[in-house]
Each structure stands twice: as structure tokens, then as C-alpha cells.
Design an enzyme around this catalytic site. Structure first.
Site, PDB file in Angstrom:
ATOM      1  N   CYS A   2      -6.791  11.653  50.808  1.00  0.00           N
ATOM      2  CA  CYS A   2      -6.796  12.187  52.346  1.00  0.00           C
ATOM      3  C   CYS A   2      -6.494  13.835  53.157  1.00  0.00           C
ATOM      4  O   CYS A   2      -5.219  13.281  52.707  1.00  0.00           O
ATOM      5  CB  CYS A   2      -6.953  11.064  53.586  1.00  0.00           C
ATOM      6  SG  CYS A   2      -7.251   9.412  53.292  1.00  0.00           S
ATOM      7  N   ARG A  27      -8.452  16.055  48.614  1.00  0.00           N
ATOM      8  CA  ARG A  27      -8.243  15.807  49.145  1.00  0.00           C
ATOM      9  C   ARG A  27      -8.776  13.841  49.085  1.00  0.00           C
ATOM     10  O   ARG A  27      -7.754  13.035  48.782  1.00  0.00           O
ATOM     11  CB  ARG A  27      -7.098  15.586  49.998  1.00  0.00           C
ATOM     12  CG  ARG A  27      -6.078  17.136  50.296  1.00  0.00           C
ATOM     13  CD  ARG A  27      -5.221  17.457  50.861  1.00  0.00           C
ATOM     14  NE  ARG A  27      -4.371  16.377  50.883  1.00  0.00           N
ATOM     15  CZ  ARG A  27      -3.189  16.000  50.969  1.00  0.00           C
ATOM     16  NH1 ARG A  27      -3.136  17.407  50.457  1.00  0.00           N
ATOM     17  NH2 ARG A  27      -2.254  15.549  50.724  1.00  0.00           N
ATOM     18  N   TRP A  75      -9.988   9.092  51.492  1.00  0.00           N
ATOM     19  CA  TRP A  75     -10.238   8.541  50.679  1.00  0.00           C
ATOM     20  C   TRP A  75     -10.249   7.302  50.355  1.00  0.00           C
ATOM     21  O   TRP A  75      -8.267   6.840  50.941  1.00  0.00           O
ATOM     22  CB  TRP A  75      -9.185   9.169  49.085  1.00  0.00           C
ATOM     23  CG  TRP A  75      -9.638   8.774  48.572  1.00  0.00           C
ATOM     24  CD1 TRP A  75     -10.129   9.285  47.203  1.00  0.00           C
ATOM     25  CD2 TRP A  75      -8.955   7.758  47.910  1.00  0.00           C
ATOM     26  NE1 TRP A  75      -9.810   8.431  45.845  1.00  0.00           N
ATOM     27  CE2 TRP A  75      -8.991   7.371  46.117  1.00  0.00           C
ATOM     28  CE3 TRP A  75      -7.749   6.906  48.163  1.00  0.00           C
ATOM     29  CZ2 TRP A  75      -8.353   6.560  45.351  1.00  0.00           C
ATOM     30  CZ3 TRP A  75      -6.556   5.808  46.684  1.00  0.00           C
ATOM     31  CH2 TRP A  75      -7.535   4.947  46.100  1.00  0.00           C
ATOM     32  N   ASN A 101      -3.408   9.914  57.417  1.00  0.00           N
ATOM     33  CA  ASN A 101      -3.099   9.697  55.521  1.00  0.00           C
ATOM     34  C   ASN A 101      -2.268   9.127  55.767  1.00  0.00           C
ATOM     35  O   ASN A 101      -0.858   9.230  55.821  1.00  0.00           O
ATOM     36  CB  ASN A 101      -2.624  11.410  55.015  1.00  0.00           C
ATOM     37  CG  ASN A 101      -2.917  10.912  53.696  1.00  0.00           C
ATOM     38  OD1 ASN A 101      -2.667  10.492  52.802  1.00  0.00           O
ATOM     39  ND2 ASN A 101      -2.004  12.253  52.897  1.00  0.00           N
ATOM     40  N   GLY A 102      -2.271   7.898  54.781  1.00  0.00           N
ATOM     41  CA  GLY A 102      -1.526   7.238  54.019  1.00  0.00           C
ATOM     42  C   GLY A 102      -1.705   5.564  54.231  1.00  0.00           C
ATOM     43  O   GLY A 102      -2.538   5.523  54.027  1.00  0.00           O
ATOM     44  N   GLU A 481      -5.474  14.339  26.990  1.00  0.00           N
ATOM     45  CA  GLU A 481      -5.997  15.675  27.742  1.00  0.00           C
ATOM     46  C   GLU A 481      -7.939  15.767  27.969  1.00  0.00           C
ATOM     47  O   GLU A 481      -8.221  15.727  29.060  1.00  0.00           O
ATOM     48  CB  GLU A 481      -4.553  16.632  27.892  1.00  0.00           C
ATOM     49  CG  GLU A 481      -5.569  17.315  29.125  1.00  0.00           C
ATOM     50  CD  GLU A 481      -5.003  17.122  30.840  1.00  0.00           C
ATOM     51  OE1 GLU A 481      -4.918  16.090  31.181  1.00  0.00           O
ATOM     52  OE2 GLU A 481      -6.051  18.038  31.957  1.00  0.00           O
ATOM     53  N   LYS A 485     -10.366  14.461  30.395  1.00  0.00           N
ATOM     54  CA  LYS A 485     -11.532  16.123  31.174  1.00  0.00           C
ATOM     55  C   LYS A 485     -12.878  15.361  31.394  1.00  0.00           C
ATOM     56  O   LYS A 485     -13.678  15.037  32.342  1.00  0.00           O
ATOM     57  CB  LYS A 485     -11.071  17.315  31.034  1.00  0.00           C
ATOM     58  CG  LYS A 485     -10.058  18.007  30.477  1.00  0.00           C
ATOM     59  CD  LYS A 485      -9.767  17.796  32.389  1.00  0.00           C
ATOM     60  CE  LYS A 485      -8.678  17.040  32.647  1.00  0.00           C
ATOM     61  NZ  LYS A 485      -7.845  17.667  34.053  1.00  0.00           N
ATOM     62  N   GLU A 488     -13.099  11.841  33.869  1.00  0.00           N
ATOM     63  CA  GLU A 488     -12.822  12.279  35.145  1.00  0.00           C
ATOM     64  C   GLU A 488     -14.527  12.762  36.103  1.00  0.00           C
ATOM     65  O   GLU A 488     -15.324  12.434  37.021  1.00  0.00           O
ATOM     66  CB  GLU A 488     -11.776  12.902  35.079  1.00  0.00           C
ATOM     67  CG  GLU A 488     -10.723  12.387  35.211  1.00  0.00           C
ATOM     68  CD  GLU A 488      -9.494  13.483  35.467  1.00  0.00           C
ATOM     69  OE1 GLU A 488      -8.496  13.320  36.346  1.00  0.00           O
ATOM     70  OE2 GLU A 488      -9.421  15.086  34.870  1.00  0.00           O
ATOM     71  N   HIS A 504      -6.934   1.587  13.406  1.00  0.00           N
ATOM     72  CA  HIS A 504      -5.906   0.191  13.633  1.00  0.00           C
ATOM     73  C   HIS A 504      -6.691  -0.014  15.202  1.00  0.00           C
ATOM     74  O   HIS A 504      -6.195  -1.130  15.404  1.00  0.00           O
ATOM     75  CB  HIS A 504      -4.448   0.194  13.473  1.00  0.00           C
ATOM     76  CG  HIS A 504      -3.507   0.642  12.842  1.00  0.00           C
ATOM     77  ND1 HIS A 504      -3.709   0.188  11.906  1.00  0.00           N
ATOM     78  CD2 HIS A 504      -2.848   2.124  12.378  1.00  0.00           C
ATOM     79  CE1 HIS A 504      -2.636   1.011  10.836  1.00  0.00           C
ATOM     80  NE2 HIS A 504      -2.671   1.509  11.604  1.00  0.00           N
ATOM     81  N   LYS A 603      -7.288  14.539  44.433  1.00  0.00           N
ATOM     82  CA  LYS A 603      -6.752  15.566  43.379  1.00  0.00           C
ATOM     83  C   LYS A 603      -5.478  14.743  43.298  1.00  0.00           C
ATOM     84  O   LYS A 603      -4.243  14.834  42.778  1.00  0.00           O
ATOM     85  CB  LYS A 603      -6.925  16.800  44.340  1.00  0.00           C
ATOM     86  CG  LYS A 603      -6.047  17.232  43.366  1.00  0.00           C
ATOM     87  CD  LYS A 603      -6.446  19.290  43.394  1.00  0.00           C
ATOM     88  CE  LYS A 603      -5.621  19.867  42.306  1.00  0.00           C
ATOM     89  NZ  LYS A 603      -5.900  19.654  40.891  1.00  0.00           N
TER      90      LYS A 603
HETATM   91  C1  G6P Z   1      -4.438  12.336  40.359  1.00  0.00           C
HETATM   92  C2  G6P Z   1      -5.684  13.354  39.781  1.00  0.00           C
HETATM   93  C3  G6P Z   1      -5.466  13.940  39.295  1.00  0.00           C
HETATM   94  C4  G6P Z   1      -3.313  14.216  38.533  1.00  0.00           C
HETATM   95  C5  G6P Z   1      -3.058  12.455  38.799  1.00  0.00           C
HETATM   96  C6  G6P Z   1      -1.114  13.211  39.458  1.00  0.00           C
HETATM   97  O1  G6P Z   1      -5.034  10.863  40.130  1.00  0.00           O
HETATM   98  O2  G6P Z   1      -6.734  13.014  39.972  1.00  0.00           O
HETATM   99  O3  G6P Z   1      -5.382  14.570  38.360  1.00  0.00           O
HETATM  100  O4  G6P Z   1      -3.212  13.963  37.275  1.00  0.00           O
HETATM  101  O5  G6P Z   1      -3.080  11.962  40.337  1.00  0.00           O
HETATM  102  O6  G6P Z   1      -1.340  13.556  39.835  1.00  0.00           O
HETATM  103  P1  G6P Z   1       0.125  15.341  40.397  1.00  0.00           P
HETATM  104  O7  G6P Z   1      -0.191  15.379  41.512  1.00  0.00           O
HETATM  105  O8  G6P Z   1       0.819  14.036  40.685  1.00  0.00           O
HETATM  106  O9  G6P Z   1      -0.385  15.883  39.654  1.00  0.00           O
END
Ligand code: G6P
Length: 608
Positions: A2, A27, A75, A101-102, A481, A485, A488, A504, A603
Site C-alpha cells: 500500500c 507498493r 494491496w 497501510n497496515g 533467484e 524471476k 514472479e 531425488h 514490492k
Molecule cells: C516481496 C517482494 C520480493 C522481495 C521480498 C522481500 O515479496 O515482492 O521481491 O524479495 O518481498 O523484500 P525485502 O524488501 O525484505 O528485501
């Protein structure tokens, strides 16, 4: 999670708010809304399910003229995304508006109590109760009413509240969710983060938990919840508004991938001295660091994968147990923690609720806590005894790229610095490491050049049913990672697996429609990795390999190869991930996905 923005001053508030919301959209983006007190003294509210663009269209680009207002991009937590559940929310009188937000954890009790008291609540959200609590508490002074209402709330909040009858005043409050005050010339702002307001002012105050900010144009007072004035310093944002623009790239993600060489340079600035690594941020805790006998790393998502590199190096270089745990699990089975434990909390945003809670738990048990984050003034820095910043500049795309590579680089430096203090890193090893770190930005640049054919390669893989990513040792975090990607931003299933585990179970997923992506850079585990690659090939899987320039063998074995320059093994994660980021990017583009704002994600995740 948010985005909030508020404005009071001489500008037209509507465009300032919409601009701020567009910059905060990463956000959360399932609905958006603004409220204004118009020049004629009316409260105007417009809110829509969907992105800020939908709201802007609904407004016809012409919000009513007003000098004050607040905005929100959501969000969803409580209540599905809809026009009705979108913020701002209003009270029964239609004079008070709130964005939040929260999560208000006790909102059900509060709601029942308010309804029993004659209030009508229109939405399914937890936020709406705040507007009605302020309504009940209001006796002519908005800040007093907000402080009174806050006393009833349990949970987390960053709030901005506005009253139609006090048309120059905004009141903000924070508890476990970010909120900053922007201090302009004759104008004032509130925002979730600096991206929303840096085009107007670089002077900001990072509010602390429990703070209530009372704003009029160009003036602000901060109090605690009891109304006692508290002093907070003004900080200067070190980057410009342009840093958070696309700058000619089709997407923020692509821009941020290309920014990685510069981001790596920035992350190392001031930290490589001659032939050693030196993180001055650790100086105040040197004595405590000297006594550590274990390292626990905590993080979520991309930051967790970066932390795997850090844990491996702490263990290898210091010779003490070190490991990394997903922050949301850490609390349920906390390891033994005492004053001899170093806890490293890694978080790009510094706001992730799970990571903050785990860091707090570690701090309460006496650990020395170090934050590794990109966000100065963020909540995680307050839970920590020292903070090491990534210095990577703002990252706007939801999928992290430059913050991953700078996290890895920073953790390498952190582990090297502490190992140096322990006298466990030989001068020769440190010299070699520093030289390799210095080469890294140029090598990242070269990696991007070498990835020229990746768009074409990605087009050939974009119709895959799913992907299997494998790596060993320092290639493993890159594989994890890379798979994240793809998940996501392309919405294709991808697994990141330790290559040795392929046989396995997950090998049964491989066939002509499920390619294998192998991180096969030069390393001590190269031969074993090649065996795993061959296992995939034997199951008809196409193989995309990330390999070190000059490897003549791999070309014969893999279907396609992305080349990276040679570097030290602990730094290979950084270079190997770059073609995987680009691969995911082009697969997502080919599939027509919303690269910068993929569905269901945000994010920074400020709820547990
Ligand atoms: C969210 C984002 C990810 C990120 C994760 C941790 O899920 O979409 O891209 O890696 O949070 O975020 P941070 O700000 O703690 O690195």
C-alpha cells in the site's frame, strides 16, 4: 505494501497526489483513490478498483482544484479489491477521510462496537473503523482526535487523516509501517516513501513508531501518542526524481538490470581501502563482533537467496556456524540466540514485517543485529545495532534485480570485514577478493553485452510449460533467484533446485516442454554440475546453461548458452544471475505480462 501520499500547500493537490501514487504504485496496485478538500470547501473522493491509471481516467485528468488531499494505492488484505473497498474511507458525517497501510488486527471488535453505537460502515475493510473512531473522538482538533483513536487500535498502521473543516491540516501516524514527512517551502507532504515526493522536496523526516505528525503548509509538529512533542531530525534524500524514472527503457526492470554495473560500484564506494575491505558502519559494534560464535541470517524472497551467499562465506571464512533462515519461519523455531550470536537481517525495503519481527526477536534475546538494506531510515534499521546500506539507488520494479546483486556484494564485504577482524582471512585472500570486487562492475557490464542474444533465446523458450533451474554451491542461490524471476513476472512455474537433488524427485518433471536452466559457471563443482545437466538432457529437456567465457565443453552439451566473465566463486552468483534476469524479462515480455507490476505481488510486504 500500500502506498500513501498526502499534500497540503499552494500547488494543485490533485496532480501532486496522482503523480505520487504513480511513483508508489509498486507498493500495491489493486485499487487506488484520492480525497481532496476543494476550493469551495467540499470533500471530494474518487476511488477505483484497478491501477492508478484507472483512477486517473475516472477523474478525466481533471481532479477538482484543491490545496489539500490524500491518496492511496492498495494491496488488499481485508476486503477484496473493489471500488467500495478502495481507500480513502470516510466517516458517517462525510467530513473525515482516512488512508491506511497496515492491518488493524482488532477491527472486528471495533466494527461491532461502532455499529452498536449507531455508525454505518460501508466497506469490508479494517481501515474504515479508523474514520469512525476519529469521528467519535473529534472535538474540533484533528490531531487530538487521531491520537485518541490510535489508543484503540491494535496492529500496524501508517495513516493519513484529513477533516473537511480543517482544510489546511493533515495528520499522519505510524506504527510498524513506514511513513515520512516531506518538508517543502510553504508546503508539506506525507508519504510511504521518498519516491512519491522527491520531485518536490528532498528534505524528509522519517517518523518513528508511535509518532503522530501534524502538518500545515510548510509547518509540522511531531508528538507521541500522548501529545508530547518529540524532536526528529530532517534528512536529505540522496537521489533525484530522475533516478526513479524509466529513462528511455521499456520497463523499470530492464532499466534496473542495466543499472547493475553502476549499482555495484556504488555499493562498494568507500568500502574498499587499498587491499582490504572496511565497513565503517561496523565500528560501533566491533567489540561485540569480536565475541561472536555463530551467525544467523534472516530474510525473505530475493533477499533470502542473497543471504545464502553471506551465510556460506561467514562459515567458510570465520570457521563458525552460519546459516540462513526464511524470516517468517525463524520465529517458530528460533535457534539458540545469545549475546554471542550475530544476526544479519537482509531486506531491500527494510520494511518486510516478517524480517522485522525476526530481527526484533533476535535483539530481545541479546543478539548483535546488523541490517543490510537499501532504505535509509527504514524500520529494520531501528531493530539493528548497525546498518549497512546497499547504496543501490531506488528500485521500482517489483521484481528485484540490482538490489539482489548489491545484497550479495555487500554480504561478501560484510563477511570479509568480520573475517578480517577475526584475523581469519589471509592478506593474500583479501587482496585477491578486493581485486575481484573492483573488477566486478566492468564484468557486470560485459555480462550484459554478452547477453545480447538472450531476447531471441527467450522467445524460443517462452512457450515452455515450466522450468527447472539448477545450481550447486554459489550457483545454487543464482538458480533460486533465476527461478523466482520467472515465476514472479511470467507466471510460469519454475523450480530452483540444488543440482544434486534433481535426481531425488524433480527430474520426473523434465521433458521436451520443461527445460533445464543450469548455472554451470567455472567452479570446484563444475564437473558434478555437468553430470546433472546431462541427466536432464537424457530426459529430452532443452538445456539453457549459464557458463564462463572460454568453456568449450558446454557448447557441445547445452542447447543454448549465456556467457559470463570469470570471477571468484563467491562473486559468481552476481554475474550468473544477470542473464537469468534478462531471460525472465524477455520471456515475460514475449508472454505479454505486466513486467513491472506482476499480478498479486507487492514490492514490500508490511504484513506477516
Ligand atoms: C516481496 C517482494 C520480493 C522481495 C521480498 C522481500 O515479496 O515482492 O521481491 O524479495 O518481498 O523484500 P525485502 O524488501 O525484505 O528485501
Amino acid at each position: 505494501m500500500c502506498g500513501i501520499v498526502g499534500y497540503t500547500g499552494p500547488r494543485e493537490a490533485g496532480p501532486v497526489l496522482l503523480d505520487g501514487l504513480r511513483r508508489l504504485e509498486y507498493r500495491g496496485y489493486d485499487s487506488a483513490g484520492i480525497a481532496l478538500v476543494t476550493e469551495s470547501g467540499e470533500l471530494f473522493v474518487e476511488k477505483r478498483a484497478g491501477k492508478v491509471a484507472v483512477l486517473t481516467e475516472a477523474l478525466g485528468d481533471k481532479p477538482p482544484r484543491a490545496g489539500i488531499g490524500l491518496g492511496h494505492t492498495r494491496w488488499a488484505t481485508h476486503g477484496r479489491p473493489s471500488d467500495l473497498n478502495a481507500h480513502p474511507h470516510t466517516d458517517c458525517t462525510g467530513r473525515i477521510t482516512v488512508v491506511h497501510n497496515g492491518i488493524v488486527e482488532n477491527f472486528r471488535e471495533l466494527r461491532d462496537e461502532l455499529v452498536a453505537g449507531g455508525h454505518t460502515l460501508k466497506s469490508e475493510t479494517d481501515t474504515e473503523v479508523v474514520a469512525h473512531l476519529v469521528e467519535d473522538a473529534y472535538k474540533g482538533d484533528l490531531a487530538d482526535a487521531v491520537r485518541a483513536a490510535l489508543g484503540r487500535l491494535e496492529g500496524a498502521y501508517a495513516l493519513v487523516v484529513m477533516h473537511r473543516d480543517e482544510p489546511e491540516r493533515l495528520v499522519g501516524a505510524r506504527l510498524n509501517a513506514p511513513l515520512i514527512v516531506g518538508v517543502g517551502e510553504g508546503e508539506s507532504f506525507l508519504a510511504s516513501d521518498a519516491a512519491a515526493i522527491v520531485a518536490y522536496t528532498k528534505r524528509v523526516v522519517f517518523l518513528d513508531d508511535g509518532d503522530v505528525a501534524d502538518l500545515t503548509p510548510g509547518m509540522f509538529t511531531i508528538t507521541d501518542r500522548a501529545g508530547t512533542v518529540v524532536d526528529r531530525p530532517i534528512d536529505i534524500i540522496p537521489w533525484s526524481a530522475e533516478a526513479a524514472e524509466k529513462g528511455g527503457y521499456a520497463h523499470f526492470m530492464l532499466k534496473e538490470i542495466h543499472e547493475q554495473p553502476d549499482a555495484l560500484t556504488a555499493a562498494m564506494t568507500g568500502r574498499l581501502r587499498g587491499e582490504s575491505v572496511c565497513l565503517e558502519e561496523l565500528d560501533p559494534i566491533r567489540e561485540r563482533l569480536a565475541g561472536i560464535d555463530r551467525v544467523e541470517m534472516i530474510a525473505c524472497g530475493t533477499a533470502y537467496y542473497a543471504s545464502l551467499v553471506g551465510a556460506a562465506l561467514f562459515q567458510e571464512w570465520l570457521g563458525i556456524p552460519a546459516r540462513s533462515t526464511v524470516a517468517s519461519e525463524f520465529r517458530y523455531s528460533p535457534p539458540p540466540i545469545d549475546s554471542r550470536t550475530l544476526v544479519v537481517a537482509v531486506s531491500q525495503s527494510g520494511e518486510t514485517a516478517d524480517t522485522i519481527a525476526a530481527a526484533r526477536l533476535a535483539g530481545d534475546r541479546g543478539a548483535v543485529v546488523v541490517a543490510v538494506t537499501n532504505t535509509v531510515g527504514s524500520a529494520i534499521t531501528r531493530e539493528s545495532h548497525a546498518s549497512v546500506f546497499l547504496q543501490a539507488g531506488p528500485e521500482v520494479a517489483v521484481a528485484a534485480t540490482k538490489t539482489f546483486v548489491t545484497q550479495v556484494a555487500t554480504l561478501v564485504m560484510l563477511a570479509a570485514d568480520v573475517a578480517h577482524q577475526f584475523k581469519r582471512l589471509s592478506a593474500e585472500k583479501e587482496r585477491e577478493l578486493v581485486a575481484a570486487l573492483r573488477r566486478l562492475p566492468k564484468q557486470a557490464e560485459r555480462t550484459i553485452e554478452l547477453a545480447g542474444p538472450i531476447e531471441e533465446i527467450a522467445a524460443r523458450y517462452a512457450d515452455a510449460a515450466g522450468f527447472m533451474y539448477i545450481g550447486r554451491s554459489f550457483g545454487y542461490p543464482a538458480a533460486l533467484e533465476g527461478a523466482l524471476k520467472i515465476k514472479e513476472i511470467s507466471y510460469l512455474h519454475a523450480e530452483g533446485y540444488a543440482a544434486g537433488e534433481l535426481k531425488h524427485g524433480p527430474i520426473s518433471l523434465l521433458d521436451a516442454d520443461v527445460p533445464l536452466v543450469a548455472v554451470a559457471t567455472r567452479s570446484a563443482v563444475y564437473d558434478k554440475l555437468i553430470s546433472n545437466l546431462m541427466e536432464g538432457k537424457a530426459r529430452d529437456a532443452r538445456v539453457l546453461a549459464v557458463a564462463t567465457e572460454g568453456d568449450t565443453q558446454i557448447e557441445r552439451l547445452a542447447t543454448d548458452v549465456c556467457w559470463v566473465p570469470d570471477t571468484l566463486e563467491p562473486l559468481s552468483t552476481i554475474l550468473a544471475v544477470i542473464p537469468l534476469q534478462l531471460f525472465a524479462y524477455y520471456v515475460a515480455v514475449k508472454r505479454g505480462r505486466d513486467v513491472d507490476q506482476p499480478r498479486n505481488l507487492a514490492k514490500s510486504v508490511t504484513v506477516e
